[in-house]
Design a protein around this motif. Structure first.
Motif, PDB file in Angstrom:
ATOM      1  N   LEU A   1      64.594  19.518   6.776  1.00 34.40           N
ATOM      2  CA  LEU A   1      65.947  18.767   6.459  1.00 34.40           C
ATOM      3  C   LEU A   1      65.653  17.301   5.929  1.00 34.40           C
ATOM      4  CD1 LEU A   1      68.058  19.940   9.794  1.00 34.40           C
ATOM      5  CD2 LEU A   1      68.064  20.760   7.173  1.00 34.40           C
ATOM      6  N   SER A   2      64.482  16.736   6.241  1.00 29.03           N
ATOM      7  CA  SER A   2      64.442  15.541   5.980  1.00 29.03           C
ATOM      8  C   SER A   2      64.466  15.201   4.289  1.00 29.03           C
ATOM      9  CB  SER A   2      63.080  14.835   6.293  1.00 29.03           C
ATOM     10  OG  SER A   2      62.069  15.639   5.847  1.00 29.03           O
ATOM     11  N   ASP A   3      64.200  16.366   3.482  1.00 25.78           N
ATOM     12  CA  ASP A   3      64.101  16.230   2.126  1.00 25.78           C
ATOM     13  C   ASP A   3      64.800  17.540   1.369  1.00 25.78           C
ATOM     14  OD1 ASP A   3      62.143  18.234   2.682  1.00 25.78           O
ATOM     15  OD2 ASP A   3      60.548  16.903   1.647  1.00 25.78           O
ATOM     16  N   GLY A   4      65.104  18.310   2.367  1.00 25.18           N
ATOM     17  CA  GLY A   4      66.008  19.653   1.735  1.00 25.18           C
ATOM     18  C   GLY A   4      65.035  20.657   1.134  1.00 25.18           C
ATOM     19  N   GLN A   5      63.726  20.431   1.438  1.00 23.08           N
ATOM     20  CA  GLN A   5      62.664  21.557   0.860  1.00 23.08           C
ATOM     21  C   GLN A   5      62.797  22.752   1.492  1.00 23.08           C
ATOM     22  OE1 GLN A   5      58.607  20.138   0.005  1.00 23.08           O
ATOM     23  NE2 GLN A   5      57.892  22.488   0.539  1.00 23.08           N
ATOM     24  N   ILE A   6      62.870  23.938   0.633  1.00 24.49           N
ATOM     25  CA  ILE A   6      62.912  25.329   1.090  1.00 24.49           C
ATOM     26  C   ILE A   6      61.826  25.994   1.205  1.00 24.49           C
ATOM     27  CG2 ILE A   6      64.356  27.330   1.264  1.00 24.49           C
ATOM     28  CD1 ILE A   6      66.729  25.777  -0.088  1.00 24.49           C
ATOM     29  N   SER A   7      61.301  26.765   2.067  1.00 20.41           N
ATOM     30  CA  SER A   7      59.929  27.514   1.928  1.00 20.41           C
ATOM     31  C   SER A   7      60.448  29.037   2.521  1.00 20.41           C
ATOM     32  CB  SER A   7      58.986  26.964   2.935  1.00 20.41           C
ATOM     33  OG  SER A   7      58.633  25.680   2.530  1.00 20.41           O
ATOM     34  N   SER A   8      60.271  29.921   1.415  1.00 19.66           N
ATOM     35  CA  SER A   8      60.335  31.378   2.195  1.00 19.66           C
ATOM     36  C   SER A   8      59.404  32.013   2.594  1.00 19.66           C
ATOM     37  CB  SER A   8      61.053  31.950   0.828  1.00 19.66           C
ATOM     38  OG  SER A   8      62.303  31.223   0.178  1.00 19.66           O
ATOM     39  N   PHE A   9      59.590  33.006   3.546  1.00 20.37           N
ATOM     40  CA  PHE A   9      58.689  33.757   4.148  1.00 20.37           C
ATOM     41  C   PHE A   9      59.206  35.409   4.534  1.00 20.37           C
ATOM     42  CE2 PHE A   9      58.053  29.421   5.303  1.00 20.37           C
ATOM     43  CZ  PHE A   9      56.815  29.120   5.481  1.00 20.37           C
ATOM     44  N   ALA A  10      58.420  36.168   4.351  1.00 22.98           N
ATOM     45  CA  ALA A  10      58.789  37.577   4.504  1.00 22.98           C
ATOM     46  C   ALA A  10      59.494  37.531   6.004  1.00 22.98           C
ATOM     47  CB  ALA A  10      57.669  38.574   4.389  1.00 22.98           C
ATOM     48  N   GLY A  11      59.128  36.876   6.784  1.00 23.70           N
ATOM     49  CA  GLY A  11      59.424  37.059   8.345  1.00 23.70           C
ATOM     50  C   GLY A  11      59.020  35.931   9.168  1.00 23.70           C
ATOM     51  N   LEU A  12      59.084  36.436  10.509  1.00 24.51           N
ATOM     52  CA  LEU A  12      58.606  35.489  11.518  1.00 24.51           C
ATOM     53  C   LEU A  12      57.656  36.322  12.251  1.00 24.51           C
ATOM     54  CD1 LEU A  12      61.565  33.278  12.871  1.00 24.51           C
ATOM     55  CD2 LEU A  12      60.010  32.651  11.019  1.00 24.51           C
ATOM     56  N   PRO A  13      56.386  35.467  12.625  1.00 27.69           N
ATOM     57  CA  PRO A  13      56.062  34.324  12.959  1.00 27.69           C
ATOM     58  C   PRO A  13      55.736  33.696  11.297  1.00 27.69           C
ATOM     59  CG  PRO A  13      54.424  35.532  13.593  1.00 27.69           C
ATOM     60  CD  PRO A  13      55.254  36.459  13.471  1.00 27.69           C
ATOM     61  N   ALA A  14      56.020  32.311  11.235  1.00 30.35           N
ATOM     62  CA  ALA A  14      55.650  31.615   9.948  1.00 30.35           C
ATOM     63  C   ALA A  14      55.089  30.480  10.245  1.00 30.35           C
ATOM     64  CB  ALA A  14      57.009  31.683   9.058  1.00 30.35           C
ATOM     65  N   GLU A  15      54.135  29.810   9.345  1.00 29.94           N
ATOM     66  CA  GLU A  15      53.502  28.606   9.448  1.00 29.94           C
ATOM     67  C   GLU A  15      54.021  27.498   8.456  1.00 29.94           C
ATOM     68  OE1 GLU A  15      51.239  27.823  11.837  1.00 29.94           O
ATOM     69  OE2 GLU A  15      51.148  29.853  12.826  1.00 29.94           O
ATOM     70  N   LEU A  16      54.436  26.463   8.934  1.00 24.96           N
ATOM     71  CA  LEU A  16      54.912  25.466   8.119  1.00 24.96           C
ATOM     72  C   LEU A  16      54.699  24.060   8.639  1.00 24.96           C
ATOM     73  CD1 LEU A  16      56.570  24.632   5.575  1.00 24.96           C
ATOM     74  CD2 LEU A  16      58.689  25.098   6.636  1.00 24.96           C
ATOM     75  N   ASP A  17      54.044  23.114   8.107  1.00 31.21           N
ATOM     76  CA  ASP A  17      54.135  21.810   8.382  1.00 31.21           C
ATOM     77  C   ASP A  17      53.515  21.807   9.606  1.00 31.21           C
ATOM     78  OD1 ASP A  17      55.217  21.213   6.009  1.00 31.21           O
ATOM     79  OD2 ASP A  17      57.307  20.804   6.698  1.00 31.21           O
ATOM     80  N   GLY A  18      52.358  22.446   9.889  1.00 34.44           N
ATOM     81  CA  GLY A  18      51.757  22.316  11.352  1.00 34.44           C
ATOM     82  C   GLY A  18      52.664  23.048  12.425  1.00 34.44           C
ATOM     83  N   LEU A  19      53.639  23.586  12.224  1.00 34.82           N
ATOM     84  CA  LEU A  19      54.204  24.237  13.297  1.00 34.82           C
ATOM     85  C   LEU A  19      54.414  25.858  12.914  1.00 34.82           C
ATOM     86  CD1 LEU A  19      57.483  22.027  13.261  1.00 34.82           C
ATOM     87  CD2 LEU A  19      55.663  22.219  14.960  1.00 34.82           C
TER      88      LEU A  19
END
Length: 636
Positions: free
Chosen positions: A373-391
């Motif tokens: 939400l800080s910059d609106g960048q969207i990352s798409s994944f096939a499902g969860l779990p998913a790794e993004l930005d150290g989370l």
């Protein structure tokens, strides 16, 4: 003769009215929002006598208001922008005061904690040095809690101001609607209720300072007032209202809602403008961003220190316990329209990759979209779990339906809940579970700088031998899986060596100094359980965290500097915006006042002008009366 008397009396009345208007102007010279009024005279017509057309004198045409709608509108718009910039600047100045520099700042407390491990590394059994580490840990935890508390106080104050501002907006809207009705009732064919029009413009001007408005003039003299682009706050003689309501996803946040009858609409903060828009922008952007940065700093510090501490061994020979109370995993807040029954959370997977942002997790027909939400960048994944930005985003239970969404705020409460977990000095895991022994036949005099664990590898304590070759490279025997491949194919396969550069294998990091000779060797083995009191290897690992690239490439020790830099940039930008918009607003108000304001010198000249005209009309009536009397006596 009666016509002459009529001409004189009409002139007296007209000039007396002009004098009254001038007196009204002079009396209101210091009245805010007052527009200068002028008398417009017109000929009273003519009459035909003996083939000649004789004038019938003068009469009062109207009392006009010196008003430029364009300049008034420009002044209101610029005033709205200036109010927004000024309010945001004032709030940012308060925010800046929460983050001191020097010894009282968070940066100093963080560095004091990391540097305190130096004495423990030098003297692992020194209980005083260990107690200093505990004190420094409590100090940084306390300062983070205090900073979070100050941010909470500032947030509460800003939200109270939002509520007060909304109440004032609603009051002004009702007052404008009432004035609209009065204008409608007093609108005449020959003139306008100028003072009521001034009152309405003054109210709209006050409203513009609170929220940006646009106006549309109705044919009946009333004005419609719109906010947030197109929402009708005032329609003729009726007023809608704004309200402060809890956010539909996160009830701890607030939103501005437009209410008209039974219909409601949430207003975007960016469309509000005025003082309300300034404070809402501060809450939704500045305050949220800085809170996330402090939360990230706390989360990265706690996670990194806990991870390193867990790799060490305490004086009792036990594995290191958490140094700080581990931050809780963050539950995703479901969107009210969700139709599935899924529950999810986010946890830290890499503290060096964290971004200071909230996230929106959206389930689609093809997978999952995670929006930063800080910059609106969207990352798409096939499902969860998913790794993004150290989370790591994970499903806890249930299943999500297409269209479901969750709000994840991983940093909102971390600093507020920062606590020490270790309370006893002998529980500090300063020792390393591995040790290094130089080969007995070494001839180069190479020295050992440090050896400490860097990750919880299953092969951490496996025996490993490093043997240097004639070309300065070395071979490694006993390595487990997951280690980097040799730099040189060989034979034998070997790794390149640079003095002072860490060598990392099997979850440990070894730093050597000096140039090797062929045949020099070093054996890395499990540290004996009998000398943990003389082993400060993991304390060296804690000390090495100072230079760990953690915050977008910035070291852990300099993380607070990045926060200060961001706040300073915001304040500097807000100062420029407030100064510029304030100058524009002052210039536009001066242009409006030049047309509508009362000039005492001009009024004095006009006062003299109409006084003389009044006296001349009176003299004319006196002469006409005398002539009429003489004529009557002659006829008698």
């Amino acid at each position: 003769m009666s016509s002459a008397l009529n001409i004189g009396s009409q002139a007296l009345n007209a000039n007396l009215s002009a004098l009254q208007v001038i007196g009204h102007n002079i009396a209101n010279v210091n009245t805010a929002g007052y527009s200068r009024q002028t008398v417009e005279m017109r000929s009273a017509g003519y009459q035909s006598m003996g083939g000649f057309y004789l004038g019938k004198g003068v009469e009062l045409g109207t009392v006009a208001r010196m008003h430029d709608a364009y300049l008034t509108r420009e002044a209101q718009l610029s005033s709205s922008v200036a109010s927004a910039d000024s309010e945001r600047m004032a709030r940012l100045a308060q925010l800046e005061n929460i983050f001191p520099t020097g010894e009282s700042g968070l940066g100093a407390a963080m560095n004091d904690l990391l540097n305190a491990w130096s004495d423990v590394a030098s003297s692992p059994t020194n209980m005083a040095a260990r107690s200093v580490v505990l004190g420094r840990g409590e100090e940084i935890a306390s300062r983070l809690r205090d900073t979070a508390g100050q941010l909470d106080i500032l947030t509460t104050s800003a939200r109270q101001q939002v509520g007060d501002t909304v109440n004032n907006i609603n009051r002004l809207a009702e007052d404008i609607a009432k004035i609209n009705q009065k204008i409608l009732e007093n609108q005449g064919n020959a003139g306008e209720p100028n003072d009521l029009l001034d009152q309405r413009d003054q109210l709209i001007g006050e409203l513009s300072k609170l929220v940006q408005v646009s106006t549309v003039n109705a044919d009946d003299g009333r004005v419609h007032v719109f906010v947030a682009g197109s929402q009708p706050l005032v329609l003729g003689s009726g007023a809608a209202r704004l309200a402060v309501v809890p956010d539909s996803i996160d009830g701890s946040q607030q939103r501005i809602q437009f209410q008209q009858g039974s219909s409601t609409m949430e207003l975007s903060g960016s469309a509000l403008g005025g003082k309300l828009g300034g404070v809402v922008q501060f809450i939704d952007e500045d305050l949220k961003d800085v809170t996330n940065q402090i939360g990230r700093m706390a989360l990265a510090l706690a996670t990194t220190v806990n991870t390193q501490h867990a790799l060490g061994v305490n004086l009792q020979g036990g594995t290191g316990e958490p140094f700080f109370v581990p931050p809780a995993d963050v539950a995703g807040l479901p969107v009210p329209t969700n139709t599935g029954n899924a529950a999810m959370h986010a946890e830290v997977s890499d503290p060096t990759a964290l971004k200071p942002s909230d996230y929106q997790v959206n389930f689609t027909a093809t997978g999952v979209d995670i929006v930063r939400l800080s910059d609106g960048q969207i990352s798409s994944f096939a499902g969860l779990p998913a790794e993004l930005d150290g989370l790591s985003f994970q499903i806890d239970s249930g299943a999500a339906a297409t269209g479901d969404g969750f709000l994840v705020r991983p940093f909102a409460a971390v600093a507020r809940n920062m606590q020490m977990a270790v309370s006893a000095a002998d529980r500090l895991a300063a020792a390393s579970p591995v040790m290094v022994t130089p080969g007995s036949g070494n001839t180069s005099g190479m020295g050992i700088v440090s050896l400490y664990p860097v990750e919880p590898s299953a092969n951490l304590t496996d025996p490993v031998t490093l043997t240097f070759l004639a070309d300065g490279s070395f071979t490694a025997t006993g390595l487990g899986p997951g280690n980097p491949p040799p730099d040189n194919a060989g034979p034998p396969p070997s790794y390149n060596y640079t003095p002072g550069q860490p060598l990392q294998f099997n979850g440990w990091s070894l730093t050597l100094r000096g140039n090797p000779s062929a045949g020099d060797s070093f054996a890395i083995t499990a540290a004996p359980t009998t000398n943990y009191g003389q082993n400060g290897g993991n304390a060296g690992g804690m000390l090495a965290l100072r230079d760990l690239a953690t915050f977008d490439g910035v070291s852990l020790s300099n993380g607070y500097s990045a926060v200060l830099s961001d706040i300073g940039t915001r304040v500097q930008g807000a100062q420029f915006a407030a100064s510029y918009s304030g100058q524009v607003a002052a210039s536009n108000e001066a242009a409006r006042a030049a047309v509508s304001g009362v000039n005492l010198d001009e009024e004095a000249a006009r006062l003299l002008q109409y006084q003389q005209a009044y006296q001349a009309a009176a003299k004319f009536m006196q002469i006409a009366q005398g002539t009429f009397d003489t004529l009557l006596q002659t006829m008698r």
